[in-house]
Scaffold this motif. Sequence first.
Motif, PDB file in Angstrom:
ATOM      1  N   ALA A  88      18.495 -26.696 -27.098  1.00  0.00           N
ATOM      2  CA  ALA A  88      17.313 -27.306 -27.724  1.00  0.00           C
ATOM      3  C   ALA A  88      16.066 -27.046 -26.877  1.00  0.00           C
ATOM      4  CB  ALA A  88      17.537 -28.802 -27.919  1.00  0.00           C
ATOM      5  N   ALA A  89      16.185 -27.164 -25.565  1.00  0.00           N
ATOM      6  CA  ALA A  89      15.037 -26.919 -24.677  1.00  0.00           C
ATOM      7  C   ALA A  89      14.596 -25.455 -24.748  1.00  0.00           C
ATOM      8  CB  ALA A  89      15.385 -27.308 -23.248  1.00  0.00           C
ATOM      9  N   ALA A  98      19.625 -17.635 -33.011  1.00  0.00           N
ATOM     10  CA  ALA A  98      20.269 -18.902 -32.640  1.00  0.00           C
ATOM     11  C   ALA A  98      20.851 -19.582 -33.875  1.00  0.00           C
ATOM     12  CB  ALA A  98      19.272 -19.820 -31.949  1.00  0.00           C
ATOM     13  N   SER A  99      20.099 -19.549 -34.954  1.00  0.00           N
ATOM     14  CA  SER A  99      20.561 -20.169 -36.191  1.00  0.00           C
ATOM     15  C   SER A  99      21.837 -19.514 -36.707  1.00  0.00           C
ATOM     16  CB  SER A  99      19.453 -20.075 -37.243  1.00  0.00           C
ATOM     17  OG  SER A  99      19.831 -20.712 -38.417  1.00  0.00           O
ATOM     18  N   VAL A 105      18.302 -26.547 -36.964  1.00  0.00           N
ATOM     19  CA  VAL A 105      17.214 -27.478 -37.263  1.00  0.00           C
ATOM     20  C   VAL A 105      15.906 -26.945 -36.695  1.00  0.00           C
ATOM     21  CG1 VAL A 105      16.312 -29.793 -36.775  1.00  0.00           C
ATOM     22  CG2 VAL A 105      18.708 -29.497 -37.455  1.00  0.00           C
ATOM     23  N   ARG A 106      15.928 -26.503 -35.441  1.00  0.00           N
ATOM     24  CA  ARG A 106      14.704 -25.990 -34.818  1.00  0.00           C
ATOM     25  C   ARG A 106      14.236 -24.696 -35.474  1.00  0.00           C
ATOM     26  NH1 ARG A 106      16.489 -29.613 -31.478  1.00  0.00           N
ATOM     27  NH2 ARG A 106      15.122 -30.699 -30.059  1.00  0.00           N
ATOM     28  N   ALA A 107      15.159 -23.860 -35.891  1.00  0.00           N
ATOM     29  CA  ALA A 107      14.777 -22.625 -36.587  1.00  0.00           C
ATOM     30  C   ALA A 107      14.074 -22.958 -37.898  1.00  0.00           C
ATOM     31  CB  ALA A 107      16.014 -21.758 -36.842  1.00  0.00           C
ATOM     32  N   ARG A 108      14.615 -23.909 -38.638  1.00  0.00           N
ATOM     33  CA  ARG A 108      13.972 -24.308 -39.895  1.00  0.00           C
ATOM     34  C   ARG A 108      12.605 -24.929 -39.626  1.00  0.00           C
ATOM     35  NH1 ARG A 108      19.312 -25.633 -41.426  1.00  0.00           N
ATOM     36  NH2 ARG A 108      19.065 -27.763 -40.687  1.00  0.00           N
ATOM     37  N   GLU A 109      12.508 -25.751 -38.584  1.00  0.00           N
ATOM     38  CA  GLU A 109      11.238 -26.408 -38.264  1.00  0.00           C
ATOM     39  C   GLU A 109      10.138 -25.399 -37.948  1.00  0.00           C
ATOM     40  OE1 GLU A 109      12.308 -28.951 -35.009  1.00  0.00           O
ATOM     41  OE2 GLU A 109      13.043 -30.547 -36.327  1.00  0.00           O
ATOM     42  N   VAL A 153       5.193 -22.447 -39.460  1.00  0.00           N
ATOM     43  CA  VAL A 153       4.418 -21.211 -39.606  1.00  0.00           C
ATOM     44  C   VAL A 153       4.058 -20.995 -41.074  1.00  0.00           C
ATOM     45  CG1 VAL A 153       4.465 -18.691 -39.394  1.00  0.00           C
ATOM     46  CG2 VAL A 153       5.353 -20.109 -37.535  1.00  0.00           C
ATOM     47  N   THR A 154       5.011 -21.204 -41.959  1.00  0.00           N
ATOM     48  CA  THR A 154       4.750 -21.028 -43.390  1.00  0.00           C
ATOM     49  C   THR A 154       3.657 -21.980 -43.860  1.00  0.00           C
ATOM     50  OG1 THR A 154       7.043 -20.308 -43.721  1.00  0.00           O
ATOM     51  CG2 THR A 154       5.822 -20.977 -45.681  1.00  0.00           C
TER      52      THR A 154
END
Length: 183
Positions: free
Chosen positions: A45-46, A98-99, A110-114, A119-120
């Motif tokens: 996560a970091a 990572a995803s 979760v972080r990839a989606r965020e 950006v979108t």
Amino acid sequence: MLLTADRLFYEEGIHAVGVQRIIAESSVTRVTLYRHFPSKDDLIAAYLDRRATADHAQVDAIIDAHRDDPRRALSELAAVLTRDDFAAVRRGCPFINASAEFTGSHAARVRAREIRRWVTARLEELLRLLDHRDPRAAAQQLMMVRTGAVVSGALDDNGHLNEDFLHCWEQLIDDGLPSELRR
């Protein structure tokens, strides 16, 4: 140790790199690593948060530099990819990579989606300022083109990647703009 984890996770994959290797290459003790990151998932996560922070700063700086010209901001976001990021992501997007290693609600996904959502949303904001015909769809399409270009840069031998990407990016924007705002 986070810089070491970042390098190893990106170059070799998260599952392929064990905590012991990060400890050895960081020259820290196991206690020190676990004091900062109680689990490997916390370290993952970091790593992704560090990458997201850099992406946020880069995108925000470009938009801020062209606050009065959203069209120029959109073009510069694409130009930065061709100048800096394609070379920096020779193994693909760290968030997509990572995803791909995790399923479901793991922090990596979760972080990839965020970051992709963020950006979108920034792209959509710029397109709305330009009175684009369909800013939501165009922002999604620009993100797809960016993703495809990053993957192409990592996998294909396309000597025209930069030009192809920039042409597609600009065309997607222009197609929804009033004629006086087109390039």
